[in-house]
Design an enzyme around this catalytic site. Structure first.
Site, PDB file in Angstrom:
ATOM      1  N   ARG A   1      38.193  32.087  31.745  1.00 19.60           N
ATOM      2  CA  ARG A   1      36.401  31.486  29.811  1.00 19.60           C
ATOM      3  C   ARG A   1      36.707  32.780  29.547  1.00 19.60           C
ATOM      4  O   ARG A   1      35.692  32.399  28.526  1.00 19.60           O
ATOM      5  CB  ARG A   1      35.235  31.964  31.444  1.00 19.60           C
ATOM      6  CG  ARG A   1      35.232  30.425  32.596  1.00 19.60           C
ATOM      7  CD  ARG A   1      33.586  30.270  33.446  1.00 19.60           C
ATOM      8  NE  ARG A   1      32.743  31.965  32.344  1.00 19.60           N
ATOM      9  CZ  ARG A   1      31.849  32.248  33.381  1.00 19.60           C
ATOM     10  NH1 ARG A   1      32.036  32.523  34.644  1.00 19.60           N
ATOM     11  NH2 ARG A   1      31.167  32.777  33.165  1.00 19.60           N
TER      12      ARG A   1
ATOM     13  N   SER B   1      29.180  32.218  39.441  1.00 17.55           N
ATOM     14  CA  SER B   1      29.810  32.649  39.370  1.00 17.55           C
ATOM     15  C   SER B   1      30.001  33.679  40.406  1.00 17.55           C
ATOM     16  O   SER B   1      30.689  34.565  41.272  1.00 17.55           O
ATOM     17  CB  SER B   1      30.279  33.135  37.811  1.00 17.55           C
ATOM     18  OG  SER B   1      31.317  34.514  38.183  1.00 17.55           O
TER      19      SER B   1
ATOM     20  N   ASP C   1      36.603  32.039  41.185  1.00 22.25           N
ATOM     21  CA  ASP C   1      36.028  32.826  40.048  1.00 22.25           C
ATOM     22  C   ASP C   1      36.800  33.243  39.830  1.00 22.25           C
ATOM     23  O   ASP C   1      36.855  33.728  38.265  1.00 22.25           O
ATOM     24  CB  ASP C   1      34.693  33.209  41.031  1.00 22.25           C
ATOM     25  CG  ASP C   1      34.817  34.172  40.175  1.00 22.25           C
ATOM     26  OD1 ASP C   1      33.847  33.645  39.118  1.00 22.25           O
ATOM     27  OD2 ASP C   1      34.424  35.496  40.060  1.00 22.25           O
TER      28      ASP C   1
ATOM     29  N   LYS D   1      30.817  35.291  44.473  1.00 24.58           N
ATOM     30  CA  LYS D   1      31.007  36.573  45.436  1.00 24.58           C
ATOM     31  C   LYS D   1      29.845  37.194  46.070  1.00 24.58           C
ATOM     32  O   LYS D   1      30.061  37.220  46.962  1.00 24.58           O
ATOM     33  CB  LYS D   1      30.730  37.279  44.067  1.00 24.58           C
ATOM     34  CG  LYS D   1      32.262  36.798  43.547  1.00 24.58           C
ATOM     35  CD  LYS D   1      32.631  38.223  42.792  1.00 24.58           C
ATOM     36  CE  LYS D   1      31.796  37.450  40.763  1.00 24.58           C
ATOM     37  NZ  LYS D   1      32.193  37.705  39.891  1.00 24.58           N
TER      38      LYS D   1
HETATM   39  N1  URA Z   1      29.868  38.875  36.216  1.00 22.41           N
HETATM   40  C1  URA Z   1      30.215  37.532  36.787  1.00 22.41           C
HETATM   41  O1  URA Z   1      30.527  37.919  37.187  1.00 22.41           O
HETATM   42  N2  URA Z   1      30.462  36.078  35.798  1.00 22.41           N
HETATM   43  C2  URA Z   1      30.113  35.777  34.909  1.00 22.41           C
HETATM   44  O2  URA Z   1      30.276  35.424  34.870  1.00 22.41           O
HETATM   45  C3  URA Z   1      28.998  37.243  34.582  1.00 22.41           C
HETATM   46  C4  URA Z   1      29.623  38.556  34.773  1.00 22.41           C
END
Ligand code: URA
Length: 439
Positions: A172, A187, A165, A191
């Site tokens: 990104r 994403s 990520d 986590k």
């Molecule tokens: N927060 C994140 O952790 N990932 C994203 O893609 C956007 C906001």
């Protein structure tokens, strides 16, 4: 992903609007995280997916592969129930500082790995580090010991957790592919899943200070996050909440700790407290310690009134090396030397707030960072007392700027006023909670 050919096939499949087979997509992500796939191929894939969209199965695979790319926190030795909450990011949105202690007071164990603020949104770690001595770098053992002892720990996410990520998000960011629902949901949820909690509550923000401006898009994101959490075997729910104005009245770091302390002391009411109680109620219901979110909210309110939240906050701050006396005397927090009152230029009703602009004003004062490695100033802040729908008279104070010097304060005051739109007709305040998903 051992040959270039297969990576090209994955990209071509997505480019043509097809679904990438699960095993191929998984291998693609894992190869990228391992440094075996160049940035340009991942970038091409992300843009193809951004334009063509991802299926629900692809979103699940992306999430699962990102989790598999690194370590996971094993909470098996905790008594539980273990809970985690996550906000997609907003302004004056320090709910963890209140929801964490209240959840602990209700017998939940909150294990939260957090990030830092970037751009107009604040970060929980930055706020906590405004407390003198507070440490956010906790090893896994220390984190678990603390949660078992006091029911709450908030630590910095380590580089070993979901490295895919981290790498994909950075790409990104520079390829204009952040704003895709499946990429955001995978994403966020990778986590949360790697963080190990059995119950996950998302607070998906909608409005002028949020990633998602439109409520419908925020609801779509919330639904996908809940699906991904459940596919990962966790009890998951999401609230879609208002970010058309700052949640609390104080935008900064030390000031948001002060606001949380005042709420926990029962001295401050309003939208911020309201949402904190609602979130805690939902967590309690997800974890099964309350029959439903309404009961959970009443339990949270009782814990607050009994001072149990404040007590847990003190324990939490002390456990992570901070000065627990800030719970009794917020003047021990860093203070800015200059305070400037901001007054309404004309009478009227507050009709709209450009919340992102308010966050940017605070960031420009030094409360946030534009680049990852910028230093922040814990003491500076923007205060906005006026709420959507409020009527004010010309010259009436609507907020304050806390700054390092007069020039910065005056610049910020103009920026704050430029972010507010007034009307000569009454306007309605938006609801605080737009939608509940999965409760
Ligand atoms: N927060 C994140 O952790 N990932 C994203 O893609 C956007 C906001």
């Amino acid at each position: 992903m051992t040959t270039t050919l297969r990576a090209v096939d994955v990209i071509a499949r997505k480019r043509d609007g097809g679904e990438v087979p699960t095993a191929d997509l998984r291998a693609f992500v894992i190869a990228y995280a391992a440094g075996e796939l160049p940035d340009y191929q991942m970038a091409a894939f992300l843009m193809a997916g951004y334009l063509r969209g991802f299926t629900r199965r692809e979103a699940e695979t992306l999430t699962e592969a990102m989790v598999a790319s690194g370590d996971r926190l094993d909470l098996g030795r905790l008594r539980g129930p273990t809970v985690d909450k996550h906000s997609t990011g907003g302004v004056a949105d320090g709910t963890t500082l209140v929801v964490g202690p209240l959840s602990a007071a209700l017998g939940l164990q909150m294990v939260k790995l957090s990030g830092r603020g970037l751009g107009h949104t604040g970060g929980t770690l930055d706020k906590l580090e405004a407390i003198p001595g507070f440490r956010v770098a906790l090893g896994a053992e220390e984190l678990l010991d603390q949660v078992e002892r006091i029911g709450l720990a908030v630590a910095a996410q380590t580089a070993d957790l979901v490295p895919a990520d981290k790498a994909i998000y950075a790409l990104r960011d520079v390829t204009a592919t952040v704003g895709n629902v499946a990429l955001i949901a995978s994403s966020v949820m990778s986590k949360k899943l790697a963080g190990g909690a059995g119950c996950i509550l998302l607070d998906v923000k909608a409005g002028s200070g949020a990633f998602m401006r439109e409520t419908a898009a925020a609801v779509e994101l919330a639904r996908l996050c809940v699906d991904l959490g459940r596919a990962g075997g966790r009890r998951t729910a999401a609230l879609v909440t208002d970010m058309d104005q700052p949640l609390g009245e104080l935008v900064g770091n030390a000031v948001e700790v002060r606001e949380a302390v005042e709420v926990l002391r029962g001295e401050r009411r309003g939208r911020f407290l309201d949402l904190c109680l609602t979130l805690t109620g939902h967590l309690a219901a997800l974890a099964g310690v309350a029959a439903d979110p309404g009961q959970g909210r009443r339990d949270a309110a009782r814990a607050l009134d009994a001072g149990e939240g404040l007590e847990r906050f003190r324990d939490f701050v002390a456990a992570q090396g901070g000065d627990p006396r800030v719970a009794d005397d917020p003047s021990l927090l860093p203070q800015a030397p200059v305070a400037l009152e901001v007054r309404a230029p004309a009478g009227g009703w507050l009709q709209a707030v450009d919340t992102e602009a308010v966050g940017q004003v605070a960031a420009a004062l030094g409360a946030g960072r534009q680049r990852k490695d910028d230093e922040i100033d814990p003491a500076v802040a923007v205060e906005l007392d006026a709420k959507l729908g409020d009527r004010v008279d010309a010259g009436q104070p609507v907020g304050r700027i806390l700054a390092r010097d007069e020039h910065a304060a005056r610049t910020a005051a103009s920026g704050l006023l430029a972010a507010l739109r007034w009307s000569d007709r009454p306007s309605q305040a938006p609801p605080l909670v737009h939608e509940v998903v999965g409760a």
